[in-house]
Write a protein that holds these residues in place. Structure first.
Motif, mmCIF file in Angstrom:
data_model
loop_
_atom_site.group_PDB
_atom_site.id
_atom_site.type_symbol
_atom_site.label_atom_id
_atom_site.label_comp_id
_atom_site.label_asym_id
_atom_site.label_seq_id
_atom_site.Cartn_x
_atom_site.Cartn_y
_atom_site.Cartn_z
ATOM 1 N N GLY A 1 14.316 6.174 -21.493
ATOM 2 C CA GLY A 1 14.372 5.181 -20.435
ATOM 3 C C GLY A 1 13.033 4.860 -19.804
ATOM 4 N N LEU A 2 12.074 5.751 -19.982
ATOM 5 C CA LEU A 2 10.786 5.542 -19.316
ATOM 6 C C LEU A 2 10.093 4.271 -19.796
ATOM 7 N N LEU A 3 9.888 4.204 -21.090
ATOM 8 C CA LEU A 3 9.165 3.058 -21.633
ATOM 9 C C LEU A 3 9.923 1.762 -21.360
ATOM 10 N N ASP A 4 11.223 1.806 -21.539
ATOM 11 C CA ASP A 4 12.029 0.612 -21.300
ATOM 12 C C ASP A 4 11.850 0.093 -19.879
ATOM 13 N N SER A 5 11.904 0.999 -18.920
ATOM 14 C CA SER A 5 11.811 0.538 -17.536
ATOM 15 C C SER A 5 10.416 0.001 -17.230
ATOM 16 N N VAL A 6 9.412 0.631 -17.787
ATOM 17 C CA VAL A 6 8.050 0.155 -17.540
ATOM 18 C C VAL A 6 7.841 -1.217 -18.169
ATOM 19 N N ILE A 7 8.314 -1.364 -19.389
ATOM 20 C CA ILE A 7 8.130 -2.644 -20.076
ATOM 21 C C ILE A 7 8.915 -3.748 -19.374
ATOM 22 N N ALA A 8 10.123 -3.416 -18.955
ATOM 23 C CA ALA A 8 10.926 -4.417 -18.246
ATOM 24 C C ALA A 8 10.215 -4.857 -16.976
ATOM 25 N N PRO B 1 14.444 -0.101 -12.609
ATOM 26 C CA PRO B 1 15.644 0.676 -12.941
ATOM 27 C C PRO B 1 15.364 1.663 -14.077
ATOM 28 N N GLY B 2 15.708 2.892 -13.845
ATOM 29 C CA GLY B 2 15.557 3.894 -14.889
ATOM 30 C C GLY B 2 14.258 4.667 -14.836
ATOM 31 N N LEU C 1 13.176 2.122 -5.453
ATOM 32 C CA LEU C 1 12.579 2.251 -6.780
ATOM 33 C C LEU C 1 13.577 1.900 -7.876
ATOM 34 N N ASP C 2 14.835 2.308 -7.678
ATOM 35 C CA ASP C 2 15.841 1.973 -8.679
ATOM 36 C C ASP C 2 16.046 0.466 -8.761
ATOM 37 N N ALA C 3 15.954 -0.185 -7.609
ATOM 38 C CA ALA C 3 16.124 -1.638 -7.627
ATOM 39 C C ALA C 3 14.951 -2.318 -8.316
#
Lengths: 112, 112
Positions: free
Chosen positions: A93-100, B92-93, B87-89
């Motif tokens: 989930g780390l990379l996904d959240s950063v990229i998002a 997310p993740g 932070l979650d908002a």
DNA sequence: ATCGTAGTTTGACATTCGTCGTAGTACGAC
DNA sequence: GTCGTACTACGACGAATGTCAAACTACGAT
């Protein structure tokens, strides 16, 4: 002769602090965003950065040594790609959240 | 008189780079892990850090100014808590994955 | 062999960062 | 009021970081 083979940390050697540190910089975040969008091995020259070439080289190395990207030579070019699989396995989930987040706020931006 | 009210960035002012930078440090990561585990306002004195008190204060401030934690005075104590909701908002993740990783590898550790 | 393209390496520099000790402020209790 | 506790502020220091230009290496093409 050359050191045409580049050192990458093994999965077990990737440290969370190093990954976060590598991602905590606008230029490197831009590189990661670009690689996430284009999916496959991208030569450094294809990513336009707001810094000089040597500074660019420096940032690529930080990302590689942290385990965020993989770099392989292909002729004179150096192809860069995200280590998505490894990072997802280590820090789901780390990379996904950063990229998002990076996609939402294009690059670096001033707060309102 | 005192500045007993502490400045926190509003949700809109929280920047991804600042959050990542704040998290990319072992002492601060330890604080975040502790706060995540104990859920509620925790005084600084309750978290034992491997650094001096003034260095500790510094790290708390970095976390607060990045928007990672909230700090409110309660008498002479300063209660710290994670800004999980904000932070979650925003990302997310992100916090979840960092905390999960921190729990797996206790604090800072040498690769095998 | 020469040239051009792609990226590296090496110093240098200013800035930021993590660390500490010491001195100071704020508050509660006595 | 005085005392103790909790935390801050101020330098100071060395280490790390981001930046650049200039010189260099590696490879492919001509």
């Amino acid at each position: 002769m050359s050191t045409r083979i580049l050192d990458h940390p093994s999965v077990g050697e990737i440290r969370l602090e190093a990954v976060l540190h590598a991602l905590a910089e606008p230029v490197r975040l831009e590189i990661v965003r670009f690689l996430a969008d284009s999916g496959r091995g991208v030569p450094c020259s294809e990513i336009e950065l707001a810094v000089s070439k040597s500074t660019g080289t420096h940032h690529y190395r930080v990302l590689r040594e942290a385990g965020v990207i993989r770099q392989v030579y292909h002729g004179t070019a150096k192809l860069n790609s995200l280590r998505r699989d490894d990072l997802d396995a280590l820090f789901p989930g780390l990379l996904d959240s950063v990229i998002a987040a990076t996609r939402r706020r294009p690059a670096s931006e001033a707060p309102s």
